[in-house]
Enzyme design. Structure first.
Site, PDB file in Angstrom:
ATOM      1  N   ARG A  25      37.170  12.662  35.526  1.00  9.14           N
ATOM      2  CA  ARG A  25      37.634  11.298  35.223  1.00  9.14           C
ATOM      3  C   ARG A  25      38.625  11.289  34.072  1.00  9.14           C
ATOM      4  NH1 ARG A  25      31.848   8.341  35.439  1.00  9.14           N
ATOM      5  NH2 ARG A  25      31.431   8.565  37.661  1.00  9.14           N
ATOM      6  N   ARG A  29      39.503   4.865  32.217  1.00  3.02           N
ATOM      7  CA  ARG A  29      39.520   3.688  31.346  1.00  3.02           C
ATOM      8  C   ARG A  29      39.497   4.000  29.856  1.00  3.02           C
ATOM      9  NH1 ARG A  29      34.658   0.265  33.298  1.00  3.02           N
ATOM     10  NH2 ARG A  29      33.861   2.327  33.882  1.00  3.02           N
ATOM     11  N   ARG A  38      46.408  -0.166  35.415  1.00  2.00           N
ATOM     12  CA  ARG A  38      45.391  -0.834  36.238  1.00  2.00           C
ATOM     13  C   ARG A  38      45.612  -2.346  36.231  1.00  2.00           C
ATOM     14  NH1 ARG A  38      42.294  -3.959  37.888  1.00  2.00           N
ATOM     15  NH2 ARG A  38      40.051  -3.832  38.319  1.00  2.00           N
ATOM     16  N   ASP A  75      39.344   7.814  45.075  1.00  2.00           N
ATOM     17  CA  ASP A  75      37.932   7.449  45.028  1.00  2.00           C
ATOM     18  C   ASP A  75      37.197   8.191  46.139  1.00  2.00           C
ATOM     19  OD1 ASP A  75      35.523   5.407  45.793  1.00  2.00           O
ATOM     20  OD2 ASP A  75      36.059   5.252  43.688  1.00  2.00           O
ATOM     21  N   TYR A 152      25.954   5.552  50.033  1.00  2.20           N
ATOM     22  CA  TYR A 152      26.677   4.299  49.852  1.00  2.20           C
ATOM     23  C   TYR A 152      26.823   3.538  51.177  1.00  2.20           C
ATOM     24  CZ  TYR A 152      28.122   5.597  45.102  1.00  2.20           C
ATOM     25  OH  TYR A 152      28.140   5.926  43.770  1.00  2.20           O
TER      26      TYR A 152
END
Length: 348
Positions: A25, A29, A38, A75, A152
């Protein structure tokens, strides 16, 4: 002409001038420039599905830090989205599917997506990133494991237990295996297409394998990780494959036996123990606790030294965190870590 980067050499367990480092990652963020891009994109999905923006954020951490690899910004849920499950993200709640799998008919209706059609935006991003990198660092492509994607797809959203997926595996193992087989073929084709588009290494994230009992892990996760590796080996021979199964340290030997090139290990095992157990079969990637980056620079250096001392002189180590970097981390602390790993591991 392609440079023989230290990251790729380490994956092949060859000598390197210093230990390579990248961070899971690393485009995320914790970087203000990522947050700005973003915001410009308007949504996470728009960011991931616009090749130019995905390229921009992929390269951002390499502009700040002398990292030894870039990883595609995407993703793990792109494959089930391409299968028609309707991926969307709810602020503060994470990913959700509009059409979760609730019947055998829905599972049996799934097909293998064509990476160059329904996932063309990912392949275009890989091609663009590779061109923009201009060989200054190798590019890693990635996908989710069959078990993690199934979790998921059945649950319809994130979960701490994924009890629906576990219940299906226990109640109707043949149906679960049909789903996992479709996913293994889909992930294998997706990863091979990323390699064809320019990815120089591939990583499989088995984020939820560690939720399974030993017997269930072997049947529903490990078996299908091996199938993914086999699919990729057939279609993209020679491209290194890294498997990362979080929380599955009890299964390192079995994971090493899949034919993968390297294993990512989380921070809940001493890396010296991991090396002793897998021997020279695979390279190792890891395994600093991500929370260390919230500590002082001196503590970061000390913990980096501990990981490097733990692996010792063995060839085949890529320094990384034991899981993804968290949004609260000061980028200056990442700089401390990257510089410390390079300085402390320099050979000669």
């Amino acid at each position: 002409m392609t440079t023989d980067h230290r990251f790729l050499r380490a994956l092949r367990r060859e000598s390197v001038d210093m230990t390579p480092i990248w961070i899971m990652r690393q485009a995320g963020r914790y970087l203000p420039e990522y947050r700005a891009t973003r915001a410009r994109a308007g949504s996470f999905l728009a960011l991931a599905q616009t090749p130019e923006l995905a390229c921009e954020v992929t390269l951002q951490p390499l502009e700040r830090f002398p990292l030894d690899a870039a990883i595609l910004f995407s993703d793990i849920l792109t494959v089930p989205d391409a299968m028609g499950l309707g991926l969307h993200f709810v602020e503060g709640e994470g990913p959700k599917f509009s059409h979760p799998l609730r019947s055998a008919a829905a599972i049996d209706a799934l097909g293998v997506p064509d990476p160059e059609t329904s996932l063309r935006y990912v392949m275009d991003a890989v091609r663009l990133i590779r061109r923009e990198l201009n060989d200054r660092a190798p590019l890693i492509g990635f996908a989710g494991s069959s078990w993690t994607l199934a979790c998921y797809m059945i649950e319809g959203e994130g979960s701490s237990s994924f009890s629906r997926a576990k219940a299906l595996a226990l109640q109707d193992a043949p149906l679960m295996h049909r789903l996992l087989d479709t996913l293994a073929r889909s992930v294998g084709a997706y990863l091979a297409a990323q390699a064809a588009a320019g990815a120089q290494a591939l990583m499989v994230f088995d984020t939820w394998g560690g939720l399974l009992s030993p017997a269930m892990f072997r049947e529903f996760s490990l078996r299908w990780l091996g199938a993914i590796v086999a699919h990729v080996r057939e279609k993209a021979p020679g491209v290194p494959i890294i498997l990362f199964s979080k929380g599955a340290n009890a299964h390192l030997e079995g994971l090493a036996d899949t034919g993968c090139t390297a294993l990512g290990v989380d921070w809940t095992i001493d890396i010296a123990d991991a090396r002793a157990r897998v021997g020279d079969r695979v390279a190792l990637q890891g395994n600093l606790d991500p929370a260390v980056l919230a500590a002082s620079p001196d503590a970061i250096r000390a913990q980096a030294r501990a990981v490097l001392d733990g692996i010792g002189a063995h060839p085949g180590h890529v320094f990384n965190l034991g899981h993804g970097i968290t949004p609260d981390i000061d980028p200056e602390h990442v700089a401390v870590l990257v510089d410390a790993v390079h300085e402390m591991s320099r050979r000669g």
